[in-house]
Scaffold this motif. Sequence first.
Motif, mmCIF file in Angstrom:
data_model
loop_
_atom_site.group_PDB
_atom_site.id
_atom_site.type_symbol
_atom_site.label_atom_id
_atom_site.label_comp_id
_atom_site.label_asym_id
_atom_site.label_seq_id
_atom_site.Cartn_x
_atom_site.Cartn_y
_atom_site.Cartn_z
ATOM 1 N N GLN A 36 0.840 -1.195 0.000
ATOM 2 C CA GLN A 36 0.000 0.000 0.000
ATOM 3 C C GLN A 36 0.878 1.248 0.000
ATOM 4 O OE1 GLN A 36 -2.021 0.474 3.715
ATOM 5 N NE2 GLN A 36 -3.369 2.069 2.963
ATOM 6 N N TYR A 41 -0.863 8.226 -8.773
ATOM 7 C CA TYR A 41 -1.552 7.026 -9.258
ATOM 8 C C TYR A 41 -1.089 6.670 -10.672
ATOM 9 C CZ TYR A 41 -5.281 3.755 -10.368
ATOM 10 O OH TYR A 41 -5.979 2.625 -10.729
ATOM 11 N N HIS A 96 0.741 3.091 -10.250
ATOM 12 C CA HIS A 96 -0.159 1.966 -10.515
ATOM 13 C C HIS A 96 0.240 1.099 -11.717
ATOM 14 C CE1 HIS A 96 -3.746 -0.439 -10.238
ATOM 15 N NE2 HIS A 96 -4.041 -0.132 -11.483
ATOM 16 N N LYS A 105 -2.028 -1.206 -3.386
ATOM 17 C CA LYS A 105 -3.151 -0.296 -3.174
ATOM 18 C C LYS A 105 -2.634 1.137 -3.135
ATOM 19 C CE LYS A 105 -5.402 -3.062 0.162
ATOM 20 N NZ LYS A 105 -5.972 -3.067 1.503
ATOM 21 N N THR A 124 -3.738 4.415 -1.752
ATOM 22 C CA THR A 124 -4.704 4.915 -0.775
ATOM 23 C C THR A 124 -4.730 6.425 -0.839
ATOM 24 O OG1 THR A 124 -4.304 3.023 0.654
ATOM 25 C CG2 THR A 124 -5.303 4.950 1.676
ATOM 26 N N SER A 143 -7.178 3.255 -5.032
ATOM 27 C CA SER A 143 -7.724 1.910 -4.849
ATOM 28 C C SER A 143 -8.525 1.822 -3.563
ATOM 29 C CB SER A 143 -6.591 0.885 -4.741
ATOM 30 O OG SER A 143 -5.586 1.105 -5.669
ATOM 31 N N GLU A 144 -8.210 2.710 -2.638
ATOM 32 C CA GLU A 144 -8.814 2.672 -1.313
ATOM 33 C C GLU A 144 -8.938 4.093 -0.789
ATOM 34 O OE1 GLU A 144 -7.718 -0.107 2.277
ATOM 35 O OE2 GLU A 144 -6.302 1.566 2.215
#
Length: 155
Positions: free
Chosen positions: A25, A59, A63, A70, A72, A98-99
Amino acid sequence: MDPEARMAFANYGKQVLAQYPQIGQVEIWNEPDIPTFGKGLTTEAEKVDFYFNLLKTSYEQIHPDYPNVKITGFVFGDQGSDSFLESLYQKGALNYLSEYSFHAYPKNPEDIVTDINRHRNIMKKYNNNQTIPMNLSETGFTNPPILKILREHTD
């Protein structure tokens, strides 16, 4: 934060992940809703733009190389306004995490459910009545008079 600084932040995340592949994460900033975030930014709109662009860049850079990690976002404290959250949603921030993470420090323990539902309902309003994974990543209760006494006796 200029594009070069945002890229540096994202690249830092990538370097940490390359060095420690067991990390699952990456949190994109902590509490962008508090006064110390984005020093020099004077309006909520400036802070929203600053955070949105940092989240989006991070991101987009992290990603693709680490799709199982994740990302976050928000990591919203308890000092921010609903308008801050809603402005991020209106910009499309849910596309770049993602979260969703938030913190809750209610005065009464029973109010934590109200705070969770507040975050859930605002998200659903901007996401076709759906939620994404949510993480209440920090919670507790503060008692300022006790903190003052502790400070006086520890100096």
